[in-house]
Motif scaffolding. Structure first.
Motif, PDB file in Angstrom:
ATOM      1  N   ARG A   1      -8.464  11.746  54.674  1.00  0.00           N
ATOM      2  CA  ARG A   1      -7.586  11.835  55.831  1.00  0.00           C
ATOM      3  C   ARG A   1      -7.351  13.280  56.250  1.00  0.00           C
ATOM      4  N   SER A   2      -7.375  13.526  57.524  1.00  0.00           N
ATOM      5  CA  SER A   2      -7.239  14.891  58.028  1.00  0.00           C
ATOM      6  C   SER A   2      -5.823  15.426  57.901  1.00  0.00           C
ATOM      7  N   ILE A   3      -4.808  14.538  57.848  1.00  0.00           N
ATOM      8  CA  ILE A   3      -3.443  15.026  57.705  1.00  0.00           C
ATOM      9  C   ILE A   3      -3.020  14.966  56.247  1.00  0.00           C
ATOM     10  N   PHE A   4      -3.905  15.430  55.388  1.00  0.00           N
ATOM     11  CA  PHE A   4      -3.682  15.407  53.946  1.00  0.00           C
ATOM     12  C   PHE A   4      -2.377  16.082  53.574  1.00  0.00           C
ATOM     13  N   SER A   5      -2.027  17.144  54.276  1.00  0.00           N
ATOM     14  CA  SER A   5      -0.865  17.940  53.898  1.00  0.00           C
ATOM     15  C   SER A   5       0.430  17.145  53.944  1.00  0.00           C
ATOM     16  N   SER A   6       0.457  16.055  54.690  1.00  0.00           N
ATOM     17  CA  SER A   6       1.678  15.259  54.798  1.00  0.00           C
ATOM     18  C   SER A   6       1.769  14.160  53.737  1.00  0.00           C
ATOM     19  N   LEU A   7       0.726  13.981  52.963  1.00  0.00           N
ATOM     20  CA  LEU A   7       0.686  12.916  51.969  1.00  0.00           C
ATOM     21  C   LEU A   7       1.391  13.314  50.676  1.00  0.00           C
ATOM     22  N   THR A   8       2.071  12.367  50.068  1.00  0.00           N
ATOM     23  CA  THR A   8       2.506  12.521  48.690  1.00  0.00           C
ATOM     24  C   THR A   8       1.344  12.082  47.808  1.00  0.00           C
ATOM     25  N   MET A   9       0.922  12.957  46.916  1.00  0.00           N
ATOM     26  CA  MET A   9      -0.226  12.689  46.057  1.00  0.00           C
ATOM     27  C   MET A   9       0.241  12.577  44.604  1.00  0.00           C
ATOM     28  N   ALA A  10      -0.468  11.772  43.845  1.00  0.00           N
ATOM     29  CA  ALA A  10      -0.077  11.580  42.449  1.00  0.00           C
ATOM     30  C   ALA A  10      -1.293  11.200  41.612  1.00  0.00           C
ATOM     31  N   TRP A  11      -1.126  11.362  40.332  1.00  0.00           N
ATOM     32  CA  TRP A  11      -2.080  10.863  39.338  1.00  0.00           C
ATOM     33  C   TRP A  11      -1.351   9.853  38.458  1.00  0.00           C
ATOM     34  N   TYR A  12      -1.984   8.709  38.277  1.00  0.00           N
ATOM     35  CA  TYR A  12      -1.540   7.688  37.346  1.00  0.00           C
ATOM     36  C   TYR A  12      -2.621   7.521  36.283  1.00  0.00           C
ATOM     37  N   ARG A  13      -2.252   6.862  35.193  1.00  0.00           N
ATOM     38  CA  ARG A  13      -3.251   6.534  34.183  1.00  0.00           C
ATOM     39  C   ARG A  13      -2.952   5.174  33.569  1.00  0.00           C
ATOM     40  N   GLN A  14      -4.020   4.563  33.085  1.00  0.00           N
ATOM     41  CA  GLN A  14      -3.879   3.271  32.427  1.00  0.00           C
ATOM     42  C   GLN A  14      -4.761   3.235  31.198  1.00  0.00           C
TER      43      GLN A  14
ATOM     44  N   ARG B   1      -0.174   0.607  33.926  1.00  0.00           N
ATOM     45  CA  ARG B   1      -0.437   1.865  34.611  1.00  0.00           C
ATOM     46  C   ARG B   1       0.869   2.670  34.705  1.00  0.00           C
ATOM     47  N   GLU B   2       0.773   3.975  34.439  1.00  0.00           N
ATOM     48  CA  GLU B   2       1.964   4.811  34.442  1.00  0.00           C
ATOM     49  C   GLU B   2       1.735   6.080  35.257  1.00  0.00           C
ATOM     50  N   LEU B   3       2.824   6.574  35.831  1.00  0.00           N
ATOM     51  CA  LEU B   3       2.768   7.821  36.578  1.00  0.00           C
ATOM     52  C   LEU B   3       2.601   8.988  35.619  1.00  0.00           C
ATOM     53  N   VAL B   4       1.663   9.868  35.932  1.00  0.00           N
ATOM     54  CA  VAL B   4       1.452  11.077  35.143  1.00  0.00           C
ATOM     55  C   VAL B   4       2.110  12.276  35.821  1.00  0.00           C
ATOM     56  N   ALA B   5       1.804  12.460  37.105  1.00  0.00           N
ATOM     57  CA  ALA B   5       2.342  13.601  37.847  1.00  0.00           C
ATOM     58  C   ALA B   5       2.293  13.293  39.334  1.00  0.00           C
ATOM     59  N   ARG B   6       3.234  13.895  40.081  1.00  0.00           N
ATOM     60  CA  ARG B   6       3.321  13.682  41.519  1.00  0.00           C
ATOM     61  C   ARG B   6       3.590  15.016  42.200  1.00  0.00           C
ATOM     62  N   ILE B   7       2.999  15.187  43.387  1.00  0.00           N
ATOM     63  CA  ILE B   7       3.272  16.383  44.190  1.00  0.00           C
ATOM     64  C   ILE B   7       3.499  15.947  45.633  1.00  0.00           C
ATOM     65  N   VAL B   8       4.614  16.368  46.181  1.00  0.00           N
ATOM     66  CA  VAL B   8       4.954  15.994  47.549  1.00  0.00           C
ATOM     67  C   VAL B   8       4.413  17.037  48.523  1.00  0.00           C
ATOM     68  N   SER B   9       4.576  16.763  49.811  1.00  0.00           N
ATOM     69  CA  SER B   9       3.976  17.632  50.820  1.00  0.00           C
ATOM     70  C   SER B   9       4.522  19.052  50.757  1.00  0.00           C
ATOM     71  N   SER B  10       5.774  19.204  50.341  1.00  0.00           N
ATOM     72  CA  SER B  10       6.386  20.541  50.264  1.00  0.00           C
ATOM     73  C   SER B  10       5.956  21.312  49.026  1.00  0.00           C
ATOM     74  N   GLY B  11       5.249  20.620  48.123  1.00  0.00           N
ATOM     75  CA  GLY B  11       4.787  21.271  46.901  1.00  0.00           C
ATOM     76  C   GLY B  11       5.625  20.960  45.672  1.00  0.00           C
ATOM     77  N   GLY B  12       6.735  20.267  45.844  1.00  0.00           N
ATOM     78  CA  GLY B  12       7.538  19.886  44.692  1.00  0.00           C
ATOM     79  C   GLY B  12       6.793  18.930  43.791  1.00  0.00           C
ATOM     80  N   THR B  13       7.035  19.049  42.492  1.00  0.00           N
ATOM     81  CA  THR B  13       6.300  18.253  41.519  1.00  0.00           C
ATOM     82  C   THR B  13       7.236  17.572  40.534  1.00  0.00           C
TER      83      THR B  13
END
Length: 115
Positions: free
Chosen positions: A26-39, A45-57
């Motif tokens: 997606r071209s508007i990647f910067s607005s997405l909340t991105m995360a890594w999960y693992r199973q 499945r569990e959340l490992v780490a998350r980063i929001v558009s502002s850079g908070g983690t």
């Protein structure tokens, strides 16, 4: 619609490092909340780490101080730097994106920590 493509998994010895990458279509990647999960086998499945558009983690307690999530908005890519890996980190790692309405998942990449 967002397509996610992960890379960087593999086999590593305990104490080693790996870096996972996930590139979004997606071209508007910067607005997405991105995360890594693992199973892990037999586990949810569990959340490992998350980063929001502002850079908070935020991180799961089990990986704090060992894993770092970051993003490069110019490359539509999120990274997970994993250091001091332990056998308990063995799992399929999934990239996740949230655009405020929908959840999107990558296909997963296997990380195996074993001697």
């Amino acid at each position: 619609q967002v397509q996610l493509v992960e890379s960087g998994g593999g086999l590593v010895q305990p104490g080693g490092s790996l870096r996972l990458s996930c590139t979004a279509s997606r071209s508007i990647f910067s607005s997405l909340t991105m995360a890594w999960y693992r199973q892990a086998p037999g586990k949810e499945r569990e959340l490992v780490a998350r980063i929001v558009s502002s850079g908070g983690t935020n991180y799961a307690d089990s990986v704090k101080g060992r894993f770092t999530i970051s993003r490069d908005n110019a490359k539509n890519t999120v990274f997970l730097q994993m250091n001091s890996l332990e056998p308990e980190d063995t799992a399929v790692y999934y990239c996740h994106a949230y655009d405020g309405l929908r959840n999107y998942w990558g296909q997963g990449t296997q990380v195996t920590v074993s001697s």
